[in-house]
Design an enzyme around this catalytic site. Structure first.
Site, PDB file in Angstrom:
ATOM      1  N   ASN A  10       0.864  -1.178   0.000  1.00 57.35           N
ATOM      2  CA  ASN A  10       0.000   0.000   0.000  1.00 57.35           C
ATOM      3  C   ASN A  10       0.904   1.232   0.000  1.00 57.35           C
ATOM      4  OD1 ASN A  10      -1.750   2.090   0.556  1.00 57.35           O
ATOM      5  ND2 ASN A  10      -2.565   1.198   2.441  1.00 57.35           N
ATOM      6  N   TRP A  11       0.882   1.974  -1.091  1.00 58.28           N
ATOM      7  CA  TRP A  11       1.774   3.125  -1.211  1.00 58.28           C
ATOM      8  C   TRP A  11       1.265   4.338  -0.455  1.00 58.28           C
ATOM      9  CZ3 TRP A  11       3.415   3.218  -7.078  1.00 58.28           C
ATOM     10  CH2 TRP A  11       3.988   1.975  -7.406  1.00 58.28           C
ATOM     11  N   LYS A  12       0.049   4.260   0.039  1.00 62.56           N
ATOM     12  CA  LYS A  12      -0.585   5.346   0.792  1.00 62.56           C
ATOM     13  C   LYS A  12      -0.557   6.642  -0.036  1.00 62.56           C
ATOM     14  CE  LYS A  12       0.261   2.900   4.993  1.00 62.56           C
ATOM     15  NZ  LYS A  12      -0.270   2.976   6.320  1.00 62.56           N
ATOM     16  N   HIS A  97      -9.185  -0.093   5.934  1.00 60.88           N
ATOM     17  CA  HIS A  97      -7.834   0.140   6.446  1.00 60.88           C
ATOM     18  C   HIS A  97      -7.923   0.880   7.776  1.00 60.88           C
ATOM     19  CE1 HIS A  97      -3.752   1.652   6.791  1.00 60.88           C
ATOM     20  NE2 HIS A  97      -3.401   0.728   5.924  1.00 60.88           N
ATOM     21  N   GLU A 167      -4.689  -6.384  10.617  1.00 59.80           N
ATOM     22  CA  GLU A 167      -3.877  -5.167  10.630  1.00 59.80           C
ATOM     23  C   GLU A 167      -4.079  -4.472  11.979  1.00 59.80           C
ATOM     24  OE1 GLU A 167      -3.621  -1.234   7.837  1.00 59.80           O
ATOM     25  OE2 GLU A 167      -5.573  -1.894   8.553  1.00 59.80           O
ATOM     26  N   GLY A 173       2.424   2.600  11.921  1.00 55.53           N
ATOM     27  CA  GLY A 173       3.147   3.864  12.074  1.00 55.53           C
ATOM     28  C   GLY A 173       3.607   4.168  13.496  1.00 55.53           C
TER      29      GLY A 173
END
Length: 193
Positions: A10-12, A97, A167, A173
């Site tokens: 996931n490149w966000k 997400h 997740e 993060g």
């Protein structure tokens, strides 16, 4: 039953055109050279989906999106429908997400509707489930995951069109990482449903 692994990147909200295309090219070269024993999926920002899908068309790498709207069309400024994503070359879409659940207050009901829209429009879904740090510390992890699974999955869900991704919110993060035992416990609980 043998499960095939899926590695999804996931490149966000990262990657302008040159960066994104360069990264897609590097991933493609790596996958072709290494032939990993898993499926590989990249989920670039919306602005790059079509170009990345074109670039990777003849590679084994699949392309997905990071979210979609629950409606197929309409007056939803700034939103992207599953039909638009499919039309641009996406095969998958991530829904639920943790960042969207926590920062944008997306409910499991909304996730279920988005997953249903994705399935209606020919996309496979990755439905994300996970607990907060407070829920883990209160020994609510399995209860939270089971509730999210029950509430987030549409009737259209099958083993062919849906991946469930554990997740943990507390590991996104934060620099904290779930242990293999924590992951195994979560997976076993979800598989038992």
């Amino acid at each position: 039953m043998m499960r095939k692994k899926l590695v999804a990147g996931n490149w966000k909200m990262n990657g302008l055109y040159e960066q994104g295309m360069g990264l897609a090219g590097e991933i493609s070269r790596y996958v072709r050279a290494e032939s990993p024993a898993c499926d590989v999926l990249v989920c670039p920002p919306f602005t790059l989906i079509g170009d990345v899908a074109d670039m990777l068309q003849s590679s084994p790498i699949m392309v997905g999106a990071q979210d979609c709207h629950e409606e197929d069309e309409g007056a939803f400024t700034g939103s992207i429908s599953a039909a638009m994503l499919h039309d641009s070359g996406a095969e998958y879409v991530i829904v639920g997400h943790s960042e969207r659940r926590t920062l944008l207050n997306e409910s499991s009901d909304m996730v279920r509707k988005k997953a249903g829209a994705a399935h209606r429009n020919g996309l496979k879904t990755i439905i994300c489930l996970g607990e907060t740090f407070e829920q883990r510390e209160s020994n609510q992890t399995l209860e939270v995951l089971q509730d999210q699974l029950t509430q987030s999955c549409p009737d259209s869900m099958t083993a062919q069109n849906t991946v469930i991704a554990y997740e943990p919110v507390w590991a996104i993060g934060t620099g904290k990482t779930a242990t293999t035992d924590q992951i195994a416990e979560a997976h076993a609980s979800l598989r038992s449903m």
